[in-house]
Design a protein around this motif. Sequence first.
Motif, PDB file in Angstrom:
ATOM      1  N   PRO A   9      -9.312   8.045 -13.306  1.00 18.98           N
ATOM      2  CA  PRO A   9     -10.074   8.489 -12.140  1.00 18.98           C
ATOM      3  C   PRO A   9     -11.182   9.438 -12.537  1.00 18.98           C
ATOM      4  CG  PRO A   9      -7.729   8.556 -11.718  1.00 18.98           C
ATOM      5  CD  PRO A   9      -7.893   8.236 -13.162  1.00 18.98           C
ATOM      6  N   ARG A  10     -12.246   9.428 -11.756  1.00 19.33           N
ATOM      7  CA  ARG A  10     -13.432  10.184 -12.121  1.00 19.33           C
ATOM      8  C   ARG A  10     -13.159  11.679 -12.151  1.00 19.33           C
ATOM      9  NH1 ARG A  10     -19.421   9.120  -9.636  1.00 19.33           N
ATOM     10  NH2 ARG A  10     -20.541  10.397 -11.125  1.00 19.33           N
ATOM     11  N   LEU A  11     -12.197  12.138 -11.358  1.00 23.37           N
ATOM     12  CA  LEU A  11     -11.914  13.546 -11.257  1.00 23.37           C
ATOM     13  C   LEU A  11     -11.541  14.136 -12.605  1.00 23.37           C
ATOM     14  CD1 LEU A  11     -11.532  15.928  -9.333  1.00 23.37           C
ATOM     15  CD2 LEU A  11      -9.167  15.215  -9.001  1.00 23.37           C
ATOM     16  N   SER A  62     -17.341  27.614  -9.496  1.00 20.71           N
ATOM     17  CA  SER A  62     -16.454  27.545 -10.660  1.00 20.71           C
ATOM     18  C   SER A  62     -16.033  28.933 -11.097  1.00 20.71           C
ATOM     19  CB  SER A  62     -17.153  26.817 -11.809  1.00 20.71           C
ATOM     20  OG  SER A  62     -17.503  25.494 -11.440  1.00 20.71           O
ATOM     21  N   LEU A  63     -16.988  29.872 -11.119  1.00 18.39           N
ATOM     22  CA  LEU A  63     -16.649  31.243 -11.501  1.00 18.39           C
ATOM     23  C   LEU A  63     -15.739  31.886 -10.471  1.00 18.39           C
ATOM     24  CD1 LEU A  63     -20.123  32.462 -12.819  1.00 18.39           C
ATOM     25  CD2 LEU A  63     -18.129  31.841 -14.176  1.00 18.39           C
ATOM     26  N   LEU A  75     -19.183  17.554  -9.028  1.00 17.82           N
ATOM     27  CA  LEU A  75     -18.237  18.583  -9.452  1.00 17.82           C
ATOM     28  C   LEU A  75     -18.000  19.593  -8.337  1.00 17.82           C
ATOM     29  CD1 LEU A  75     -16.551  19.860 -11.735  1.00 17.82           C
ATOM     30  CD2 LEU A  75     -18.581  21.151 -12.386  1.00 17.82           C
ATOM     31  N   LEU A  76     -19.049  19.932  -7.654  1.00 18.06           N
ATOM     32  CA  LEU A  76     -18.922  20.875  -6.531  1.00 18.06           C
ATOM     33  C   LEU A  76     -18.003  20.297  -5.454  1.00 18.06           C
ATOM     34  CD1 LEU A  76     -20.074  23.609  -5.529  1.00 18.06           C
ATOM     35  CD2 LEU A  76     -21.853  22.308  -4.346  1.00 18.06           C
ATOM     36  N   ASP A  77     -18.224  19.019  -5.130  1.00 20.23           N
ATOM     37  CA  ASP A  77     -17.378  18.372  -4.119  1.00 20.23           C
ATOM     38  C   ASP A  77     -15.930  18.287  -4.580  1.00 20.23           C
ATOM     39  OD1 ASP A  77     -19.637  18.063  -2.608  1.00 20.23           O
ATOM     40  OD2 ASP A  77     -19.987  15.974  -3.201  1.00 20.23           O
ATOM     41  N   GLN A  78     -15.731  17.961  -5.817  1.00 22.09           N
ATOM     42  CA  GLN A  78     -14.362  17.826  -6.318  1.00 22.09           C
ATOM     43  C   GLN A  78     -13.639  19.164  -6.305  1.00 22.09           C
ATOM     44  OE1 GLN A  78     -14.616  16.069 -10.168  1.00 22.09           O
ATOM     45  NE2 GLN A  78     -14.892  13.990  -9.412  1.00 22.09           N
ATOM     46  N   THR A  79     -14.334  20.201  -6.706  1.00 21.76           N
ATOM     47  CA  THR A  79     -13.704  21.521  -6.718  1.00 21.76           C
ATOM     48  C   THR A  79     -13.361  21.962  -5.304  1.00 21.76           C
ATOM     49  OG1 THR A  79     -15.090  22.013  -8.660  1.00 21.76           O
ATOM     50  CG2 THR A  79     -13.911  23.846  -7.631  1.00 21.76           C
ATOM     51  N   HIS A  80     -14.278  21.721  -4.367  1.00 22.00           N
ATOM     52  CA  HIS A  80     -13.979  22.018  -2.959  1.00 22.00           C
ATOM     53  C   HIS A  80     -12.764  21.243  -2.483  1.00 22.00           C
ATOM     54  CE1 HIS A  80     -16.971  24.811  -1.581  1.00 22.00           C
ATOM     55  NE2 HIS A  80     -17.988  24.078  -2.041  1.00 22.00           N
ATOM     56  N   HIS A  81     -12.718  19.946  -2.857  1.00 19.70           N
ATOM     57  CA  HIS A  81     -11.614  19.093  -2.419  1.00 19.70           C
ATOM     58  C   HIS A  81     -10.295  19.582  -3.007  1.00 19.70           C
ATOM     59  CE1 HIS A  81      -9.450  15.506  -1.223  1.00 19.70           C
ATOM     60  NE2 HIS A  81      -9.040  15.342  -2.472  1.00 19.70           N
ATOM     61  N   ALA A  82     -10.326  19.989  -4.274  1.00 19.61           N
ATOM     62  CA  ALA A  82      -9.106  20.480  -4.905  1.00 19.61           C
ATOM     63  C   ALA A  82      -8.612  21.752  -4.226  1.00 19.61           C
ATOM     64  CB  ALA A  82      -9.358  20.734  -6.390  1.00 19.61           C
TER      65      ALA A  82
END
Length: 1741
Positions: free
Chosen positions: A1269-1271, A1321-1322, A1242-1249
């Motif tokens: 997709p996993r995202l 996230s916050l 989740l951390l990686d995905q949020t960074h990527h987004a």
Amino acid sequence: MAAAAGLCVRSSRELWTILLGRSALRDTAQVEAELDRHSDRLLTGLSYYKPPSASSGDKLKSDKEVVVPLKELGLRISKFLSLDEQQSVQILQSYLQEDYRGTKDSIKAVLQDERQSQALQLKIAEYYYEERIYTLRCVLYLLTYFQDERHPYRAEYSKCVDKLEKELVTNYRKQFEELFRTEAPTWESHGNLMTERHVSRWFIQCLREQALILEIMFLYYAYFEMGPEDLLAFARIFKEQGFGARQTNRHLIDESMDGLVDRIGYFSALILVEGMDIDFLHKCALEDSVDRHQFATTQEVCQEMDKLLLTLGDIPHHAPVLLSWALLRHTLCLDESSQVIRRLGSIAIQQNAFQYMTQMLKALGSGGNNCTASTARMCIYGLLSFVLTSFEEETLGEQQHLINLACEVFAAPNLAELFWDTEPTTGLAVLLDNNCGMFPQSMAPLLQLLSALISDKSTAKKVYSFLDKMSCYTELYKHKPNDVLSHEDETQWRRQTPKLLYPLGSGQANIRMPQGTYGTVMPTAQGYLVRWHYSYSGWTIFTCEIEMLLHVVSTADVLLHCQKVKPIIDLVHRIVSTDWSITDCLLPITSRLYMLIQRLSSVMNPPMEVIASCVNTLTVLATRMPAKVWADLQHTGFLPYSVTQITGIVQSISAEGMQAGSYGNLLLSIERPQGKYSVTTAFLRLVITLVKGQLGSTQSRGLMPCVVFVLKELLPTYHKWRYNVYGMREEIGCLILELIYTILNLNLEEESQGSPPSLQAMCTHCLANTEAGQAIINIMAIGVDTIDTVMAAQPSSSGSEGSGQTLTQTIKLAFSITNNVIKLKPSSDVISPLEQALTQHGTHGNNLIAILAKYIYHRHDPALPRLAIQLLKRLAMVAPMSVYACLGSDAAAIRDAFLNRLQSKTEDMRIKVMILEFLTVAVETQPGLIELFLNLEVNDGAVGSKEFILGEWSCLQVVLEFIDSKQQGKYWCPPLIHRAAIAFLHALWQDRRDSAMTVLRTKDRFWENLTSVLFGELPAPADITEKSVLETCAFTLKIICLEIYYVVRGSLDQSLKNTLNLFFDKKRYEYWSEYIKSLVIYMTETDTDGASTFLEFHKLISAWRMFLVLATSYEDVMHLCDCPLRLQLLHDVLEATKILLTAPLSAPCLRMGSMLATLLLILLKQWKRVIVNISKILDPLDQILESLSQSNQYFMEKTKAKIYSAIIITIQIKQLRVSDFPQYSQMLLTVCETIHNEAIVLLDQTHHALTTDSALFDDKDSMETDCAPRLQHKDQKDGVCVLALHLAKELCEMDEGGDQLVSITRTVPFLPAMLSALELSLRVKQNLHFAEASLHLLLSLAKTEQGATAVGGAGVLPSICLPLLSVYQLSANGTTQTLGSSRKSLDAPSWPGVYRLTMSLMERLLKSLRYNFLTEALDFVGVHQERILQCLDAVRKVQSLACLDEVDHTVGFILQLSNFIKEWRFHLPQLLRDVQVNLCYLCQTCTFLLHSPKVLQHYLQVKNGDTIPPAIVPRQSKPAQTPKKQQDIERDEMEQRAVLKVQSSLLRILSKTLAAIRHFTPDLCQILLDQSLDLAEYDMLFVLSFTTPAFDSDIAPSFGTLLATVNVVLNMQGEIDKKKEPMSLNVIPLTSPEETKSLKALLRFTMENCFYALISQAVRYLKDPSVHSRDKQRMKQELSSELSTVLSSISRYSRRGAPSSPAAALLLSPSNKSTSSTSKCPESQEPLIQLVQAFVRQIQR
């Protein structure tokens, strides 16, 4: 239902269909029964149809079952056809049943109209003629296959032929004589309809019947011996008839009938030749026993035959007969008739007997390798073999004619193998030997003969070996060469020097004749013909010949060399197509074909046949090595090619940068002008083979220019070309469509983005958007009438070969192609030209939809109407048009035709299934059409409401027959049709066709018949042969579910209720649950990944899931109130889920497992009460979780989530301890590892987004999609990450000590990963569900001191404190934009909710860790001070539950922090002062609102816009239809409950506020007893005023506020004591004593803190030197008066008994604590009253 419902006589066409195996009657016993039933008709043949008679006419007139109009028409037909009156009516009825293209109602109008009646008579005449032909075809078919061991009905056919044997030929010979002697009909004898045109049609029919009868007799005598007298009789008949040429009505013969006349002559000659039994004669001659032949003892017959045959010889048909008889007489008697023999033989040779026989065999075999042609070849083979044995070859005419005939003969099966086993000096072997001696001087005849002698691998090897070991080399010399020595008589030469036989350069293929080779010299007119005796390989000769052609390709000798090379290539083609193993040996030849094609294509007059032979040979090679052939062909320039790289579909179909290649030039300049297309057909076959070869993607795209050329240059125009050969147009069209069909059915891999288009994509786009698609439509629009015309014109007797079949195949391919194009075409808002052309409305039924529907009338090939219906089904699904409107006025007639075929018990099953599938689709997409087929009529007798009944032409009648339980298992209702019928009913229920459903429900035994399949016993999954029965069960279950769901509970049919009761009584729940489990086990044990393999399993399990889900809401209706049964079903579902998800993972198992996991989740929620042993549920779930956790496949996310949800629900069913859960530690470890991994992702995905500047996907609640997709799944409320956090929270709360999770935090670092993800996230205000779930877990973990230490040690404050600022926003004027503005339920995830949870977490950590967390708590309150102060002030502005909940959490945190007032004052003095002021104002606001419920209600209405907060509105599926007064009462009750809800929140806030204020005011004992107290440490919190508190911020909180608070609390206590409806934390009123006691304790606690603050602040005033004495005195008076009043009220409540406050022990000194907890005590001993009384007495002094 049909016009001929009572017709019991089966038509001959129907019998023909049965014999071909195209009907529903396919069992051998059924076929045998049909043959027995109709054996008389087959025996009598055409005599079955009798002439008119007076007796028959009288019987017809007296027959009351036949209506008068039909009688009248039958009599007219009888006269017109000269047919028996009763049989005329039978033919009429049969025609109306099978071929009439109108409705039943239209028949009456047709009979009344003279013109229409005449047209109907002509159509019936055509039908009658076809019936006669089919009768003869049936007999012919029996004779064809009754000795064929490969035919499934051989035994039945043989029995029937045995019955027919004795009389068959006698009857048929008489019929033949009658046919050619019958006078043509006239209008005087047959009526006015018998015009010249119909007389010609009658005569064509007469010729067809003669040819068929002769063919039958020929086949008969091929198996049975003909007597000499019969031969003589046939000879006389044929002589009289002139072998077809001297018909009685020969004046009617025209050019169109020549083919039939020739066919009569061919069979006449063949019958006579076969009757002479030449094969047996040859055998007798070889054995020197000619006396055994039947004609050896019948001299009279022979003499009669001699006389008769001597009169023949004027037409070619006589030649084989004369030759055979001459051979027979020559063999039987050498001297007596030598003159006759010579004369007959010479006449036969003069009439070109061998040329005639070649022509005859070609004509008979033109329609394919049928049995008649093969039998004829066998017959001629015997004749030719014996002729070559008996006579010198030189006396038989030109040798080439013999070779041509021999090649034609060898096309018969097994003759080639037979030839290689014969002696080389007898029979046809003489031809081979003679031509071998002339090789290679005369090469073509030998190669032609050898090509014909190849039939299988063994013969191919023999031919190769034969040519590989040649022993003589023949060449022609005009003059004697100098390098030879000759014998004295010049009969033998000997070479003096070696010689290269071909003038080719060194290094090339050549052959050397060695020195000393002897040769035999044969002088000829041209010079010396020398046969050199030495061994060499003929294949080397062939290689040299091809090499020579390559050398002379640009000279004038090219055509001469081509004549030599073409037989070589044809032979090579025949060998490699028969035996692939010889290909390597032929490589020197095949490798030169590419260069040959290249060079020959460029000469001035290209030899087209040679080029076609080369291409055909390469086509055979391409079947095994397509890549090599394609690579070599690219260098020749023969095929179309592209000079630029193809990058897109538009470029490819525009043919930009593409060249036509040599082939394109040949087509345009040679083939089209000449009308011969050998190269084109070879080119199309080559491209088809290359496409089928599945080349790599690059090579396949290299074929694109070839396909584009076909689509743009061939397909749109081929039908306009000139053709010299009949049938070539149909053949080319069929090949073009076969190529397209092959491309569209390729299984291609997924195309990568940006890659060049695939062949399939290009082809689909081209057909959808260019004129190629219109060409396909034109082919489909040919129509059934044209096909019938072409089929009727075919001379072939069997009807299974010829141009009609090619045309039919072309149209079938067009159907499949169009279907695939629509299926493969990318979805688009713009309709393509193809779709537009398909669906456009025409006039008078001329649009394509109507043409497609009319293919239902086609009877020759059942696949044609089936494919047409399939295309209609596809169009009905995707095209925006009304099929009903397209059919126009023909709609009812077409409906009748569909239903006729659907109800026919002999109709092909696949057509019935397709019709039902089409209707199933039409239910949803074609309302007009389905109403036409349902044909529901209004019941005239119905009174009141509108009632429907089934019309005569309703499809429901047929469907009801198909589902009738008594019909199941019969041949006309196999499982596939049963499934299709149930699927149609399911479509009706799903689309809610109420009128149809109502009618069906009223039918007797409807529910019983429908559900009968559910009460049967299915075979084990491994033994299922017909999987459609599983789909049938699935659709049945879904129909029951839909019926129960939509029909009001009390309105269910009694029959269905009984069925459901029976379902329970017969333990079908248990049976199906076990069967579903057995399907699951079979799936896991079967090693396959094919999704289609388990499609039926999936459908049944899905239906069972729906059935059980519905049962959770309708337990009474479905008789599932039995708890043990429900528990068993739940355990079965759990077991099946475990089997699927713990087995070796495969896609079908995972999909099925996910589906069952959904069902398990629902059952656990609904049936939690029946669960007794929690561990029996948790154990399998733990195993599943463990199995899934070991897989990282992204498409399993949803499945994991469902298992997590199931575990959470199971744990919540019953309060468990860790000791009750053996798998606790392992599960907790698995969950923590999952949290760790998911948080990192989740951390990686949020960074990527964030880096890609794209927002995460919105969360969607889906329970079925496992392949997204996993995202999309990381931050969904039902995602794995969020549910793992919730499960960890539940497991944490099970552990009272908190040791387990804390210990795991030391081994699995999930807390740091989770906090890192939470921080991000916050900060970016994303991943709401994750944030909320994380905080819930941290709250649970912090409940113990160990857990709180772990949370604090993990750095929770740095992860939360500053990022939390992003969660809320402050506006410019200081108000919060999001505070309390949400209309969501408090339980719904929201960012304010995250803030509230964070505040609770801070409160809990501070409470547990105290000074160890104080610094962090002060940092938190400092960072968020604006929000905190604004929150405390917000109650005056917003009274929503969300706002009050945040205030509650905030005050709770301040309450904990108030214990550390000194540290707070040191670090944040100003904030402390602001908080104190705001808390006092908050106390004032809460008191005012609690004191004035009506004002509170007004504020709720005005400020919040809603009287009822969403949290307490009851959910209703449908609005209740209640009277207005009742609605008003309910509205008032809900408003009252809303107010009570808000009051409860205000009371909690007030109690915590006063508890916090208590810490901000001096300690009571200390200020009373300690004279040295520093008053400056404590601020004055309340002003000196005793007025009632107001709802205004300008009025400061005062002592009146505190007194009012006490009064409010006392009033609330009074209401409770008076048993009025109290406030509640829930919507429902308090009913239990515990709730009442808890509320009283809260009120007591509030009052105690209020008194505490009041007394402490009062003493603070009295001791403050800055306060004037007058004010102190006034305060004493006012306070004394107010408190006295309050005390009197308190004393009354105390006497009734009030619960002690949780803080009561803090009010008095330690010595009095023991008395403070007493529930009831005398007034003088009550601690609170004592304290207040003491204070009052003190201030009154």
